[in-house]
Scaffold this active site. Structure first.
Site, PDB file in Angstrom:
ATOM      1  N   THR A  97       0.860  -1.177   0.000  1.00  0.00           N
ATOM      2  CA  THR A  97       0.000   0.000   0.000  1.00  0.00           C
ATOM      3  C   THR A  97       0.898   1.229   0.000  1.00  0.00           C
ATOM      4  OG1 THR A  97      -1.768  -1.147   1.199  1.00  0.00           O
ATOM      5  CG2 THR A  97      -1.794   1.263   1.231  1.00  0.00           C
ATOM      6  N   LYS A 172      -6.784   1.388  -3.758  1.00  0.00           N
ATOM      7  CA  LYS A 172      -6.512   0.908  -2.406  1.00  0.00           C
ATOM      8  C   LYS A 172      -6.644   2.034  -1.389  1.00  0.00           C
ATOM      9  CE  LYS A 172      -5.474  -1.699   0.991  1.00  0.00           C
ATOM     10  NZ  LYS A 172      -4.161  -2.232   1.346  1.00  0.00           N
ATOM     11  N   LYS A 240      -0.527   5.181   9.232  1.00  0.00           N
ATOM     12  CA  LYS A 240       0.352   5.372   8.070  1.00  0.00           C
ATOM     13  C   LYS A 240      -0.465   5.542   6.805  1.00  0.00           C
ATOM     14  CE  LYS A 240       1.683   2.108   5.592  1.00  0.00           C
ATOM     15  NZ  LYS A 240       1.320   1.505   4.266  1.00  0.00           N
TER      16      LYS A 240
END
Length: 297
Positions: A97, A172, A240
């Protein structure tokens, strides 16, 4: 036909995917920054590489799932990284990701070496990875996707082609924005319900059947009631990702005001020491602010 695969990054997600590649009969080479994580795969017949450059040699497909953009930078672009050894005809697939700009930069670097590249992040967590029930995204040349699709199908229950490189990582981040907002809504709702004197078991019975229900709300809600914060997707990783989503949205001048609230609560929960627990532990920061710490049971 793809027969030999290297897989780099054996964390929570990568280890499950690598295991399923072995089960599917592929000849597998593995690498991980912490070498001990390679040992279970070696016992099952995988070759263990000492560095990323070594991992990619004599394989058809190079796959990796890494923790963040910085890790991709090191594993792909360093002197002993993937790009130092990969050759024309191989295919690279990044399942991390990361920012879409990172995926595009990878594609450009691989193209100079005659290597096709797909960005292919996944939705799902520990259980879905282990059971080959992920939801897989992929973007890049359609011809490369068609070659890799049979491999991706061994990892997930669905595989979705998104078009040009960067689109899968963009999807995503869009999905993770929705996940973050759902978890925030669940946490706020449960704390509010508790403060209002509602029975939380009854609250969850309603959540399971009402028109706003979702598997994410139900699964995480039930675990919160049990005070089970076993890590399927770490809270610190959600923070994150939230920061990545913010950067991505700013690059497109697309407003996401609700995310700032989530970032604040995730940051508070990390500061309280819950970063390695499941992302649903963000409720603990709200409980503390509400004066209801450890009382949502």
């Amino acid at each position: 036909m793809i027969k030999k695969i290297s897989y780099l990054g054996l964390g929570t997600m990568g280890s499950g995917m690598a295991s399923n590649l072995l089960k599917a009969g592929y000849q597998l080479t593995v690498w991980n920054r912490t070498a001990e994580k390679c040992e279970p795969f070696a016992r099952k017949g995988a070759r263990v590489a000492k560095m990323p450059a070594d991992a990619v040699r004599d394989t058809d497909l190079v796959m990796y799932s890494l923790s963040n953009d910085d890790a991709v930078e090191k594993v792909v672009f360093d002197n002993d990284g993937i790009l130092s050894a990969i050759t024309a005809g191989q295919i690279a697939v990044d399942m991390s990701t990361v920012l879409p700009a990172t995926s595009v930069r990878e594609q450009e670097a691989y193209a100079k070496r005659g290597v096709d590249f797909l960005d292919a992040p996944v939705f799902g967590s520990k259980n879905e990875s282990a059971k080959a029930k992920l939801w897989v995204l992929a973007a890049g040349k359609k011809e490369a996707f068609e070659k890799v699709k049979p491999v991706l199908e061994k990892l997930g229950q669905t595989v979705h082609y998104l078009g040009k490189n960067g689109n899968a990582t963009a999807m995503k981040l869009v999905g993770n924005l929705i996940v973050a907002l759902e978890l925030e809504a669940l946490a706020e709702g449960l704390v509010l319900a508790r403060k209002a004197g509602l029975d939380l078991k009854t609250v969850m019975e309603v959540v399971k059947v009402a028109d706003f229900r979702s598997p994410l709300l139900v699964g995480n809600g039930e675990n919160i009631l049990k005070r089970d914060f076993s890590t399927y997707f770490a809270l610190q990783l959600m923070l994150k990702d939230a920061n990545l989503i913010q950067r991505f949205s700013e690059s497109l001048s697309s407003p996401i005001p609700a995310l700032r609230v989530v970032q604040e609560n995730l940051g508070d929960a990390v500061a309280l020491g819950f970063g390695k627990e499941n992302a649903s532990a963000l409720i603990k920061a709200l409980e503390k602010r509400a004066g209801a710490a450890n009382h949502v049971v």
